[in-house]
Scaffold this motif. Sequence first.
Motif, PDB file in Angstrom:
ATOM      1  N   ALA A  36       0.821  -1.213   0.000  1.00 41.51           N
ATOM      2  CA  ALA A  36       0.000   0.000   0.000  1.00 41.51           C
ATOM      3  C   ALA A  36       0.854   1.261   0.000  1.00 41.51           C
ATOM      4  N   ALA A  37       2.063   1.161   0.549  1.00 38.83           N
ATOM      5  CA  ALA A  37       2.960   2.318   0.580  1.00 38.83           C
ATOM      6  C   ALA A  37       3.693   2.517  -0.740  1.00 38.83           C
ATOM      7  N   ILE A  38       3.542   1.562  -1.669  1.00 36.63           N
ATOM      8  CA  ILE A  38       4.262   1.620  -2.947  1.00 36.63           C
ATOM      9  C   ILE A  38       3.336   1.977  -4.100  1.00 36.63           C
ATOM     10  N   LEU A  39       2.156   1.371  -4.121  1.00 38.98           N
ATOM     11  CA  LEU A  39       1.221   1.603  -5.219  1.00 38.98           C
ATOM     12  C   LEU A  39       0.488   2.929  -5.043  1.00 38.98           C
ATOM     13  N   PRO A  40       0.106   3.560  -6.144  1.00 38.04           N
ATOM     14  CA  PRO A  40      -0.645   4.823  -6.051  1.00 38.04           C
ATOM     15  C   PRO A  40      -1.969   4.668  -5.324  1.00 38.04           C
ATOM     16  N   CYS A  41      -2.651   3.544  -5.569  1.00 39.21           N
ATOM     17  CA  CYS A  41      -3.962   3.340  -4.956  1.00 39.21           C
ATOM     18  C   CYS A  41      -4.206   1.849  -4.786  1.00 39.21           C
ATOM     19  N   LEU A  42      -4.308   1.404  -3.554  1.00 39.93           N
ATOM     20  CA  LEU A  42      -4.558  -0.007  -3.278  1.00 39.93           C
ATOM     21  C   LEU A  42      -6.041  -0.207  -2.989  1.00 39.93           C
ATOM     22  N   PRO A  43      -6.694  -1.164  -3.652  1.00 41.88           N
ATOM     23  CA  PRO A  43      -8.122  -1.410  -3.401  1.00 41.88           C
ATOM     24  C   PRO A  43      -8.393  -1.686  -1.925  1.00 41.88           C
ATOM     25  N   LEU A  44      -9.400  -1.037  -1.375  1.00 43.57           N
ATOM     26  CA  LEU A  44      -9.719  -1.184   0.046  1.00 43.57           C
ATOM     27  C   LEU A  44     -10.162  -2.601   0.387  1.00 43.57           C
ATOM     28  N   ALA A  45     -10.720  -3.305  -0.583  1.00 45.72           N
ATOM     29  CA  ALA A  45     -11.227  -4.650  -0.318  1.00 45.72           C
ATOM     30  C   ALA A  45     -10.118  -5.610   0.098  1.00 45.72           C
ATOM     31  N   LEU A  46      -8.884  -5.343  -0.313  1.00 45.35           N
ATOM     32  CA  LEU A  46      -7.789  -6.243   0.035  1.00 45.35           C
ATOM     33  C   LEU A  46      -7.514  -6.251   1.531  1.00 45.35           C
ATOM     34  N   SER A  47      -7.660  -5.108   2.169  1.00 46.16           N
ATOM     35  CA  SER A  47      -7.350  -5.006   3.597  1.00 46.16           C
ATOM     36  C   SER A  47      -8.336  -5.781   4.458  1.00 46.16           C
ATOM     37  N   SER A  48      -9.544  -5.968   3.958  1.00 43.76           N
ATOM     38  CA  SER A  48     -10.567  -6.661   4.739  1.00 43.76           C
ATOM     39  C   SER A  48     -10.870  -8.059   4.217  1.00 43.76           C
ATOM     40  N   SER A  49     -10.096  -8.525   3.259  1.00 44.97           N
ATOM     41  CA  SER A  49     -10.354  -9.833   2.667  1.00 44.97           C
ATOM     42  C   SER A  49     -10.037 -10.953   3.648  1.00 44.97           C
ATOM     43  N   GLU A  50     -10.869 -11.992   3.645  1.00 41.11           N
ATOM     44  CA  GLU A  50     -10.614 -13.159   4.483  1.00 41.11           C
ATOM     45  C   GLU A  50      -9.556 -14.067   3.867  1.00 41.11           C
ATOM     46  N   THR A  51      -9.309 -13.896   2.575  1.00 37.50           N
ATOM     47  CA  THR A  51      -8.247 -14.640   1.881  1.00 37.50           C
ATOM     48  C   THR A  51      -7.345 -13.621   1.184  1.00 37.50           C
ATOM     49  N   PRO A  52      -6.535 -12.896   1.943  1.00 43.46           N
ATOM     50  CA  PRO A  52      -5.774 -11.775   1.379  1.00 43.46           C
ATOM     51  C   PRO A  52      -4.810 -12.166   0.269  1.00 43.46           C
TER      52      PRO A  52
END
Length: 253
Positions: A36-52
Amino acid sequence: MEDQVSSSPDKSTSNKPRITWSDSYSKAHVAIEALAAILPCLPLALSSSETPAASLLQDPEVAAQISQLFRRPDSGAVNDNLCAWLYDTFRSSEPDLQIVVLRFLPTLAGVYLSRAGLHKPLPGFESVLLAIYAHETAGRNGQAITVSIPDLAHSSIYHETKQTVKIAPRSSTSALPSLEPYGTVRSTRRARIVGVALELYYSKISQIPVGSKIEFCEFCKIWSGQEDENKGDGASTTKIPRKSKRRRGEEGE
């Protein structure tokens, strides 16, 4: 007394470290937070995914952003944070996260090989390739691998033929030499290191997303010398320097 005996841990297994689901889950979330600190915009769904890890592997938006970063003129340098992330993620020894790194191997290898002839230092790309190569070297344990090479003079089982007489396909076996440990990439080792990385990619092909396979096919077309100048997705603009042509700069020129 019986209760005390039954509740005591098994001495044969109590001292053995075990990788649990929570360990894999935590490692995947740590990797996502770092990305998330590298990409311009990280999808929010990844942070809450049960299978990240699986979500990260299949996310098309993440794939597009990483592919775009690879094609930047300064990518692959010693201070490339994306290459550092790929290196650390692969060396986490978490199988699901290693598949995530392999998913981006076609683009990484394609851009790297297109610039290798320009004699420009690319330690960022090479660190990732060496990490994959070292993983395979350790996995093969110094043993040679035997491969079967089909006889192209005979039709395969996937091709129709008008022959009435069935001829059994012939094949020859060849032993690939054992891998030597390398700590650096030299011109004489480059093809071997990239080839071993692609061998691992192929062995995991059933788990690789379709988009990655398409990228691999596009770069194979470029490596073969066929370039589609009308294609606008950026993949075809990565040139491979040739001695017969004036050297070109980075992709996109």
